[in-house]
Design an enzyme around this catalytic site. Structure first.
Site, PDB file in Angstrom:
ATOM      1  CG  ASP A 235      -2.080  -0.989   1.067  1.00  0.00           C
ATOM      2  OD1 ASP A 235      -2.341  -1.426  -0.071  1.00  0.00           O
ATOM      3  OD2 ASP A 235      -2.705  -1.325   2.088  1.00  0.00           O
TER       4      ASP A 235
ATOM      5  CG  ASN B  20      -4.062   6.364   3.233  1.00  0.00           C
ATOM      6  OD1 ASN B  20      -5.039   6.062   2.558  1.00  0.00           O
ATOM      7  ND2 ASN B  20      -3.260   5.461   3.763  1.00  0.00           N
ATOM      8  CG  ASP B  21      -3.301   9.795   6.919  1.00  0.00           C
ATOM      9  OD1 ASP B  21      -2.109  10.059   6.669  1.00  0.00           O
ATOM     10  OD2 ASP B  21      -3.664   8.694   7.377  1.00  0.00           O
TER      11      ASP B  21
ATOM     12  CB  THR C 160      -9.390   1.651   5.785  1.00  0.00           C
ATOM     13  OG1 THR C 160      -8.529   2.045   4.707  1.00  0.00           O
ATOM     14  CG2 THR C 160     -10.825   1.594   5.295  1.00  0.00           C
TER      15      THR C 160
ATOM     16  CB  SER D  90      -8.657   8.212  10.310  1.00  0.00           C
ATOM     17  OG  SER D  90      -9.898   8.643  10.822  1.00  0.00           O
TER      18      SER D  90
ATOM     19  CB  SER E 271      -5.294   3.168  14.363  1.00  0.00           C
ATOM     20  OG  SER E 271      -5.033   2.175  13.397  1.00  0.00           O
TER      21      SER E 271
ATOM     22  CD  GLN F 247       4.280   6.662   1.590  1.00  0.00           C
ATOM     23  OE1 GLN F 247       4.035   7.449   0.681  1.00  0.00           O
ATOM     24  NE2 GLN F 247       4.170   5.345   1.438  1.00  0.00           N
TER      25      GLN F 247
END
Length: 311
Positions: free
Chosen positions: A67, A140-141, A181, A184, A186, A240
């Site tokens: 991913d 993602n975020d 998924t 966030s 978690s 990252q």
């Protein structure tokens, strides 16, 4: 497709071998594979290297890894609208489309045009400073978080011009539906269908009992003002990329102008993936005698075990 780009996480087991075999397989079908000069040299075929701009402009892009590799690929090619096929050689593979066992039938489908494109909303972040603005994009975020030895932060949040709250917390996550998924989730955030155009604001370890995650329409702007004199504060993008934030920095997060475009070859729904992938909890075990996929051109075999990594 006659020109297909490739990005690969060469730190993962079997990626180098698989990448070289894919190149041979596609070239035998008169497809040109575009690899950056640096990656081509690392693969031992420097003569195949091209400028990164050519890779980005390909008709499609193969992302070999996990991913994390797909997240990097999305940030690289989304502005150009290049569709991405994720090939999982990582661990969980929530975003990637195919496993190694499905590789060659999947490539044949790709060349035959038997696929659909799924668009995923991306985020655009801007760190506003007096001297300049720093920008980033994320699939993602975008996360504001304290350092390892810092005290809690005070993060003043606005939705457009409306004041929401000042969060005493270890940080805040602004995620896309795709990122719902990931981190966030978690931190207690909701699962959100990737078909929606929304942003999810999830506090990290808030120091209040009433603070809860919030879902915001994608056409609005989330503005976060950092109040943390003397503290170490970081902004991270898809887990990252990172930037040290200063006291008084203002972070603006909006929907990015261009979405990520993911190649889909199968009929899996988001809901089946939630059931199958998240139920595993990242604890999938390798079989004692793992099955293998066979390249019909070379008869070479690759076991499909899943090392514990998401890159």
């Amino acid at each position: 497709m006659q020109r297909i780009g490739m990005v690969a996480n060469l730190e993962k087991p079997r990626v180098r071998e698989t990448a070289l075999d894919i190149i041979n397989y596609l070239e035998s079908r008169n497809v040109r594979v575009l690899i950056s000069t640096r990656k081509a040299a690392a693969l031992g075929c420097p003569e195949k290297g091209v400028a990164e701009e050519e890779v980005i402009a390909a008709e499609g892009l193969l992302a070999l890894g996990g991913d994390g590799t797909l997240l990097r690929a999305a940030r690289l090619v989304a502005p150009a609208g290049t569709p991405i096929l994720g090939i999982n050689l990582g661990h969980l593979g929530f975003l990637t489309e195919i496993e190694l066992t499905e590789l060659y039938p999947a490539l044949d489908k790709l060349l035959a045009g038997a696929y659909r494109i799924e668009e995923r909303m991306m985020l655009r972040g801007t760190v506003q400073r007096p001297e300049k603005a720093l920008t980033c994009t994320a699939l993602n975020d975008i996360v504001v978080t304290k350092g390892a030895f810092s005290r809690m932060l005070r993060l003043e949040v606005y939705i457009d011009t409306a004041y929401l709250d000042t969060y005493p917390a270890d940080g805040l996550i602004v995620s896309s539906p795709t990122g719902s998924t990931a981190y966030s989730l978690s931190a207690g955030g909701p699962l959100v269908s990737p078909q929606l155009q929304v942003m999810i604001l999830t506090p990290i370890c808030p120091h209040t009992l009433y603070t809860r995650p919030l879902v915001v329409p994608g056409e609005q702007e989330i503005r976060v003002c950092v109040h943390a004199p003397g503290a170490e504060v970081m902004l991270t993008v898809d887990g990252q990329q990172g930037l040290h934030l200063r006291d008084g920095d203002v972070i603006r997060v909006t929907r990015a102008r261009t979405p990520a475009r993911l190649i889909r070859l199968q009929d899996n729904t988001f809901y089946s993936l939630v059931r199958e992938k998240l139920k595993e909890g990242g604890s999938r075990q390798d079989d004692e005698n793992p099955a293998a996929t066979v390249n019909p051109e070379t008869d070479s075999k690759y076991p499909h075990s899943h090392p514990g990594s998401t890159g």
